[in-house]
Design an enzyme around this catalytic site. Structure first.
Site, PDB file in Angstrom:
ATOM      1  N   ASN A  13       0.800  -1.224   0.000  1.00 45.08           N
ATOM      2  CA  ASN A  13       0.000   0.000   0.000  1.00 45.08           C
ATOM      3  C   ASN A  13       0.832   1.273   0.000  1.00 45.08           C
ATOM      4  OD1 ASN A  13      -1.463  -2.267   1.573  1.00 45.08           O
ATOM      5  ND2 ASN A  13      -3.137  -0.916   0.953  1.00 45.08           N
TER       6      ASN A  13
ATOM      7  N   VAL B 131      -0.017   6.529  -1.286  1.00 41.53           N
ATOM      8  CA  VAL B 131      -0.593   5.706  -0.229  1.00 41.53           C
ATOM      9  C   VAL B 131      -1.907   5.139  -0.744  1.00 41.53           C
ATOM     10  CG1 VAL B 131      -1.454   5.637   2.139  1.00 41.53           C
ATOM     11  CG2 VAL B 131       0.465   7.150   1.538  1.00 41.53           C
ATOM     12  N   CYS B 132      -1.984   3.826  -0.836  1.00 37.20           N
ATOM     13  CA  CYS B 132      -3.158   3.150  -1.388  1.00 37.20           C
ATOM     14  C   CYS B 132      -4.068   2.713  -0.247  1.00 37.20           C
ATOM     15  CB  CYS B 132      -2.702   1.951  -2.226  1.00 37.20           C
ATOM     16  SG  CYS B 132      -4.011   1.240  -3.237  1.00 37.20           S
ATOM     17  N   LEU B 133      -5.224   3.375  -0.133  1.00 36.31           N
ATOM     18  CA  LEU B 133      -6.133   3.090   0.976  1.00 36.31           C
ATOM     19  C   LEU B 133      -7.545   3.513   0.573  1.00 36.31           C
ATOM     20  CD1 LEU B 133      -5.946   2.060   3.977  1.00 36.31           C
ATOM     21  CD2 LEU B 133      -5.900   4.456   4.652  1.00 36.31           C
TER      22      LEU B 133
END
Length: 427
Positions: free
Chosen positions: A237, A244-246
């Site tokens: 992530n 930022v992968c969220l």
């Protein structure tokens, strides 16, 4: 992982009353990682009095009630050089306002000899960290990733200002111990956060920085977050470009409850999500395609090797942070790694000996599943090799007595013999 149970020791000095008997209680002795090596699927104590494989009580405290048996009749002496409860033959009594040492009530006196009890005085770095505010404001953020997104004179809507101020208040009151934040007074749209990696994960003892920007349409849209990667991909992530992968940020598809909700979601929720959902014990399974393999032999094996690589990258991130600490956190970074230096070396030595990555908790080795295997030879060698660079940076901070404590790379031949024994014992 369930939290450790904290035992509160009884008072050091019993009451002066003749009718009350002093309680005897044990003080837990932490099992130090320096006294363990990974052997044949278990942890073997190097203690000469207990050279046995302990599969039932690995990582659990050992009670020894002898410490307090004599303490009630002792004289208190202050020292700045030795830890509590460990006497020194050369210690001297410190001066107080009175020339006489502190004694307990004469009614509880005993004929037994008195011994000194000594106290450690905290370092300047420990005092700094103790007094470091988890939330505070700063004057400017000229080196912020989103500094070019606006300026100090830009006007924002009342809704925007009210929401950002509400986030500030929540962060000021409710930030957990492992997260600290700095907001900018002249640029309310900018914020910087640091998260300390949790023990029991491959991120333990590391610090991870994030730059945050509140867009003009906030809170209708989520904040923008950039990770200080140093060019390293330490998590599925967290990209090496800083993305930022969220789901909460809208950078990944999720169900409705996982996405940003303008009337409910907060900055605190976002930071805690990064800490708990991203910097977790088995980051390999953060990748949706791999999540379905969790619990399978193949999935767990891939997770193990991924976590080993993560720890090595975390060591590199430590060096990156020490060499180039983000603005307004310079002293925090130096003090943090000064205080954690010996723990980092102890943990890395345990990994070099073969302990599985993520099995280290503060002061010792946590419970390990009996099926756990030792770390791979590649991982153990990489840790031993790069830790030399880590130690060099720690020494620059003023940490002493580290070079002699760092273990050399493992011997491949002896490791192979150990693995053969483990294989035969499992048949």
């Amino acid at each position: 992982m369930e939290p450790d149970v904290v035992e509160i020791a009884p008072p050091l000095f019993p009451s002066g009353s003749r009718t009350r008997k002093p309680r005897k209680a044990g003080i837990p002795e932490v099992i130090d990682v320096e006294h363990y090596e990974f052997r044949n699927g278990g942890l073997v104590s190097n203690n000469n009095n207990a050279n046995l494989v302990d599969k039932k009580n690995k990582g659990k405290s050992i009670q020894d009630g002898s410490f307090y048996d004599h303490l009630a009749d002792e004289e208190v002496v202050m020292s700045t050089t030795h830890p509590w409860g460990f006497p020194s033959s050369s210690s001297k009594r410190s001066r107080r306002s009175s020339s006489r040492p502190f004694n307990r009530d004469a009614s509880a006196s005993s004929s037994r000899p008195r011994a000194a009890v000594e106290v450690v005085v905290s370092s300047a770095q420990a005092n700094f960290l103790r007094d470091f505010k988890r939330f505070d404001t700063v004057d400017n953020f000229s080196q912020h990733h989103y500094a070019s997104q606006g300026n100090a004179s830009k006007q924002h809507s009342r809704t925007w200002v009210k929401k950002v101020q509400a986030d500030w208040k929540i962060l000021e009151n409710d930030l957990p111990e492992a997260i600290s934040v700095r907001a900018c007074e002249s640029r309310m749209d900018l914020m910087r956060a640091v998260i300390v990696g949790a023990e029991g994960t491959p991120y333990h003892d590391g610090v991870f920085f994030f730059d945050i920007h509140f867009p003009d349409t906030y809170p209708s849209v989520p904040p923008m977050v950039h990770y200080h990667s140093g060019g390293l991909r330490i998590n599925p992530n967290l990209y090496n470009c800083g993305k930022v992968c969220l789901s909460l940020l809208g950078t990944w598809n999720g169900n409705a409850r996982e996405q940003w909700l303008p009337q409910e979601s907060t900055m605190l929720q976002l930071l805690v999500s990064i800490q708990a959902l991203i910097l977790n014990q088995k980051p390999y399974f953060n990748e949706p395609a791999y999540g379905r393999t969790k619990g399978t032999p193949s999935g767990e094996a891939h997770s193990k090797f991924y976590s080993e690589n993560v720890y090595v990258l975390s060591l590199r991130t430590m060096v990156y942070s020490m060499r180039k600490p983000p603005k307004h956190f310079e002293e925090f970074v130096r003090s943090h790694y000064f205080e954690r230096a010996h723990d980092i070396v102890k943990a890395s030595n345990a990994y070099i000996d073969g302990a599985p990555v993520g099995s280290i908790v503060k002061g010792g080795v946590q419970d390990i599943e009996e099926s756990s295997e030792s770390g791979s030879m590649k991982f153990r060698t990489e840790v031993a090799t790069f830790m030399k660079t880590v130690v060099e940076e720690l020494v620059k901070l003023g940490v002493k007595e580290l070079d002699d404590k760092l273990k050399p790379p493992p011997n491949a031949e002896s490791s192979n013999k150990s693995n053969c024994k483990r294989s035969r014992s499992s048949r």
